[in-house]
Design a protein around this motif. Structure first.
Motif, PDB file in Angstrom:
ATOM      1  N   ALA A  98       0.838  -1.202   0.000  1.00  0.00           N
ATOM      2  CA  ALA A  98       0.000   0.000   0.000  1.00  0.00           C
ATOM      3  C   ALA A  98       0.872   1.251   0.000  1.00  0.00           C
ATOM      4  CB  ALA A  98      -0.928  -0.008   1.208  1.00  0.00           C
ATOM      5  N   SER A  99       1.982   1.232   0.752  1.00  0.00           N
ATOM      6  CA  SER A  99       2.890   2.362   0.798  1.00  0.00           C
ATOM      7  C   SER A  99       3.488   2.623  -0.584  1.00  0.00           C
ATOM      8  CB  SER A  99       4.005   2.087   1.812  1.00  0.00           C
ATOM      9  OG  SER A  99       5.032   3.039   1.703  1.00  0.00           O
ATOM     10  N   ALA A 100       3.949   1.569  -1.240  1.00  0.00           N
ATOM     11  CA  ALA A 100       4.538   1.721  -2.571  1.00  0.00           C
ATOM     12  C   ALA A 100       3.496   2.214  -3.572  1.00  0.00           C
ATOM     13  CB  ALA A 100       5.155   0.402  -3.035  1.00  0.00           C
ATOM     14  N   ALA A 101       2.282   1.728  -3.477  1.00  0.00           N
ATOM     15  CA  ALA A 101       1.216   2.171  -4.384  1.00  0.00           C
ATOM     16  C   ALA A 101       0.924   3.654  -4.172  1.00  0.00           C
ATOM     17  CB  ALA A 101      -0.045   1.339  -4.175  1.00  0.00           C
ATOM     18  N   ARG A 102       0.887   4.100  -2.914  1.00  0.00           N
ATOM     19  CA  ARG A 102       0.673   5.533  -2.635  1.00  0.00           C
ATOM     20  C   ARG A 102       1.827   6.366  -3.180  1.00  0.00           C
ATOM     21  NH1 ARG A 102      -1.018   3.617   2.463  1.00  0.00           N
ATOM     22  NH2 ARG A 102       0.955   4.249   3.372  1.00  0.00           N
ATOM     23  N   LEU A 103       3.052   5.884  -2.978  1.00  0.00           N
ATOM     24  CA  LEU A 103       4.212   6.611  -3.494  1.00  0.00           C
ATOM     25  C   LEU A 103       4.146   6.745  -5.013  1.00  0.00           C
ATOM     26  CD1 LEU A 103       7.199   5.248  -1.417  1.00  0.00           C
ATOM     27  CD2 LEU A 103       6.517   7.627  -1.640  1.00  0.00           C
ATOM     28  N   ARG A 104       3.816   5.655  -5.700  1.00  0.00           N
ATOM     29  CA  ARG A 104       3.713   5.709  -7.167  1.00  0.00           C
ATOM     30  C   ARG A 104       2.676   6.733  -7.595  1.00  0.00           C
ATOM     31  NH1 ARG A 104       4.629   0.353  -6.690  1.00  0.00           N
ATOM     32  NH2 ARG A 104       2.443  -0.240  -6.707  1.00  0.00           N
ATOM     33  N   GLY A 105       1.516   6.715  -6.956  1.00  0.00           N
ATOM     34  CA  GLY A 105       0.457   7.657  -7.307  1.00  0.00           C
ATOM     35  C   GLY A 105       0.855   9.097  -7.071  1.00  0.00           C
ATOM     36  N   GLU A 106       1.442   9.369  -5.924  1.00  0.00           N
ATOM     37  CA  GLU A 106       1.850  10.737  -5.602  1.00  0.00           C
ATOM     38  C   GLU A 106       2.989  11.207  -6.504  1.00  0.00           C
ATOM     39  OE1 GLU A 106       0.269  12.874  -3.802  1.00  0.00           O
ATOM     40  OE2 GLU A 106      -1.181  11.393  -3.148  1.00  0.00           O
ATOM     41  N   LEU A 107       3.958  10.323  -6.784  1.00  0.00           N
ATOM     42  CA  LEU A 107       5.050  10.704  -7.684  1.00  0.00           C
ATOM     43  C   LEU A 107       4.546  10.952  -9.103  1.00  0.00           C
ATOM     44  CD1 LEU A 107       7.997   8.410  -6.556  1.00  0.00           C
ATOM     45  CD2 LEU A 107       7.878  10.899  -6.408  1.00  0.00           C
ATOM     46  N   ALA A 108       3.592  10.148  -9.538  1.00  0.00           N
ATOM     47  CA  ALA A 108       3.017  10.348 -10.882  1.00  0.00           C
ATOM     48  C   ALA A 108       2.332  11.703 -10.974  1.00  0.00           C
ATOM     49  CB  ALA A 108       2.037   9.225 -11.219  1.00  0.00           C
ATOM     50  N   ARG A 109       1.635  12.104  -9.900  1.00  0.00           N
ATOM     51  CA  ARG A 109       0.977  13.418  -9.895  1.00  0.00           C
ATOM     52  C   ARG A 109       2.000  14.553  -9.808  1.00  0.00           C
ATOM     53  NH1 ARG A 109      -3.021  10.328  -7.689  1.00  0.00           N
ATOM     54  NH2 ARG A 109      -2.302  10.267  -5.561  1.00  0.00           N
ATOM     55  N   ALA A 110       3.032  14.367  -8.973  1.00  0.00           N
ATOM     56  CA  ALA A 110       4.028  15.421  -8.778  1.00  0.00           C
ATOM     57  C   ALA A 110       4.948  15.581  -9.994  1.00  0.00           C
ATOM     58  CB  ALA A 110       4.877  15.121  -7.542  1.00  0.00           C
ATOM     59  N   MET A 111       5.191  14.478 -10.698  1.00  0.00           N
ATOM     60  CA  MET A 111       6.118  14.503 -11.838  1.00  0.00           C
ATOM     61  C   MET A 111       5.468  13.822 -13.037  1.00  0.00           C
ATOM     62  SD  MET A 111       9.698  13.607  -9.948  1.00  0.00           S
ATOM     63  CE  MET A 111      10.689  14.217 -11.297  1.00  0.00           C
ATOM     64  N   PRO A 112       4.522  14.496 -13.685  1.00  0.00           N
ATOM     65  CA  PRO A 112       3.842  13.861 -14.824  1.00  0.00           C
ATOM     66  C   PRO A 112       4.784  13.582 -15.999  1.00  0.00           C
ATOM     67  CG  PRO A 112       3.145  16.146 -14.594  1.00  0.00           C
ATOM     68  CD  PRO A 112       4.008  15.838 -13.413  1.00  0.00           C
ATOM     69  N   GLU A 113       5.878  14.327 -16.110  1.00  0.00           N
ATOM     70  CA  GLU A 113       6.891  14.057 -17.137  1.00  0.00           C
ATOM     71  C   GLU A 113       8.157  13.607 -16.430  1.00  0.00           C
ATOM     72  OE1 GLU A 113       7.506  17.122 -19.983  1.00  0.00           O
ATOM     73  OE2 GLU A 113       5.368  17.387 -20.351  1.00  0.00           O
ATOM     74  N   ARG A 114       8.577  12.361 -16.730  1.00  0.00           N
ATOM     75  CA  ARG A 114       9.747  11.780 -16.085  1.00  0.00           C
ATOM     76  C   ARG A 114      10.721  11.286 -17.140  1.00  0.00           C
ATOM     77  NH1 ARG A 114       5.263  10.275 -13.985  1.00  0.00           N
ATOM     78  NH2 ARG A 114       5.177   8.389 -15.245  1.00  0.00           N
ATOM     79  N   ARG A 115      11.996  11.645 -16.969  1.00  0.00           N
ATOM     80  CA  ARG A 115      13.041  11.174 -17.885  1.00  0.00           C
ATOM     81  C   ARG A 115      13.655   9.876 -17.373  1.00  0.00           C
ATOM     82  NH1 ARG A 115      16.904  16.190 -18.579  1.00  0.00           N
ATOM     83  NH2 ARG A 115      18.114  14.593 -19.670  1.00  0.00           N
ATOM     84  N   PHE A 116      12.992   9.210 -16.441  1.00  0.00           N
ATOM     85  CA  PHE A 116      13.499   7.986 -15.834  1.00  0.00           C
ATOM     86  C   PHE A 116      12.326   7.117 -15.396  1.00  0.00           C
ATOM     87  CE2 PHE A 116      13.409  11.587 -12.969  1.00  0.00           C
ATOM     88  CZ  PHE A 116      12.510  11.149 -11.998  1.00  0.00           C
TER      89      PHE A 116
ATOM     90  N   GLY B 269       6.322  -3.060  -8.316  1.00  0.00           N
ATOM     91  CA  GLY B 269       5.623  -2.114  -9.180  1.00  0.00           C
ATOM     92  C   GLY B 269       6.590  -1.134  -9.819  1.00  0.00           C
ATOM     93  N   GLU B 270       6.084  -0.405 -10.792  1.00  0.00           N
ATOM     94  CA  GLU B 270       6.949   0.489 -11.557  1.00  0.00           C
ATOM     95  C   GLU B 270       6.195   1.745 -11.970  1.00  0.00           C
ATOM     96  OE1 GLU B 270       9.938  -1.283 -14.408  1.00  0.00           O
ATOM     97  OE2 GLU B 270       8.529  -0.338 -15.811  1.00  0.00           O
ATOM     98  N   LEU B 271       6.890   2.860 -11.987  1.00  0.00           N
ATOM     99  CA  LEU B 271       6.382   4.119 -12.520  1.00  0.00           C
ATOM    100  C   LEU B 271       7.213   4.390 -13.767  1.00  0.00           C
ATOM    101  CD1 LEU B 271       4.430   6.467 -12.068  1.00  0.00           C
ATOM    102  CD2 LEU B 271       6.198   7.564 -10.693  1.00  0.00           C
ATOM    103  N   ALA B 272       6.578   4.247 -14.930  1.00  0.00           N
ATOM    104  CA  ALA B 272       7.312   4.258 -16.202  1.00  0.00           C
ATOM    105  C   ALA B 272       7.815   5.644 -16.579  1.00  0.00           C
ATOM    106  CB  ALA B 272       6.412   3.725 -17.311  1.00  0.00           C
ATOM    107  N   CYS B 273       8.892   5.632 -17.307  1.00  0.00           N
ATOM    108  CA  CYS B 273       9.479   6.826 -17.906  1.00  0.00           C
ATOM    109  C   CYS B 273       8.487   7.374 -18.937  1.00  0.00           C
ATOM    110  CB  CYS B 273      10.787   6.419 -18.578  1.00  0.00           C
ATOM    111  SG  CYS B 273      11.698   7.736 -19.356  1.00  0.00           S
TER     112      CYS B 273
END
Length: 157
Positions: A25-43, A51-55
């Motif tokens: 659950a912690s990792a899922a929350r982190l992925r969601g918040e990071l996706a919102r905070a950084m919609p464009e990621r070079r990594f 789980g993974e948050l894609a480039c």
């Protein structure tokens, strides 16, 4: 007998895995918040639960987060310093160090509202990458049961 890759300090370089539902659950929350905070990621960010948050831009390196503490380092000091702290502590691994350094040369941390920063911090705080049996730990410490909310166990309201 297989030999496991180890870093300079003898720590395993094998991907960490989540031990329980709290970590997932912690990792899922982190992925969601990071996706919102950084919609464009070079990594790409690979998390300890698998789980993974894609480039969002092609060809970027992968940052393998071994623990929520890695995200906490990067939140306290966005950019090169936080990334270096997490990497040196063995909480973060990268597949292409040269590519990460190139990205960090011109990296600008995204502007975040205080509420967004608080959500990211809470998500980073609420988990561990250690294989903790919460029920056994609570019993060993003489508690009736584990805390229902992990933040109640580590903070004061």
């Amino acid at each position: 007998m297989t030999s496991e890759a180890r870093d300079l300090y003898g720590k395993s370089k094998a991907p960490a895995t989540a031990a329980n539902g709290v970590e997932q659950a912690s990792a899922a929350r982190l992925r969601g918040e990071l996706a919102r905070a950084m919609p464009e990621r070079r990594f790409t960010v690979a998390f300890y639960d698998g789980g993974e948050l894609a480039c969002t831009l092609p060809g970027g390196p992968t940052l393998s987060v071994r623990s929520p503490a890695a995200i906490a380092h990067m939140l306290r000091a966005p950019g090169q310093l936080g990334l270096a702290r997490a990497y040196i502590a063995g909480l973060l691994d990268v597949d292409d160090l040269d590519a990460v350094i190139a990205i960090m040369d011109d990296f600008k941390a995204p502007r975040m509202q205080p509420a967004q920063m608080a959500r990211l911090g809470a998500a980073a705080l609420a988990g561990t990458s250690f294989p903790v049996d919460r029920a056994m730990t609570a019993a060993a410490l003489g508690f009736d049961r584990p805390a229902a909310n992990s933040l109640d166990a580590v903070s004061d309201r």
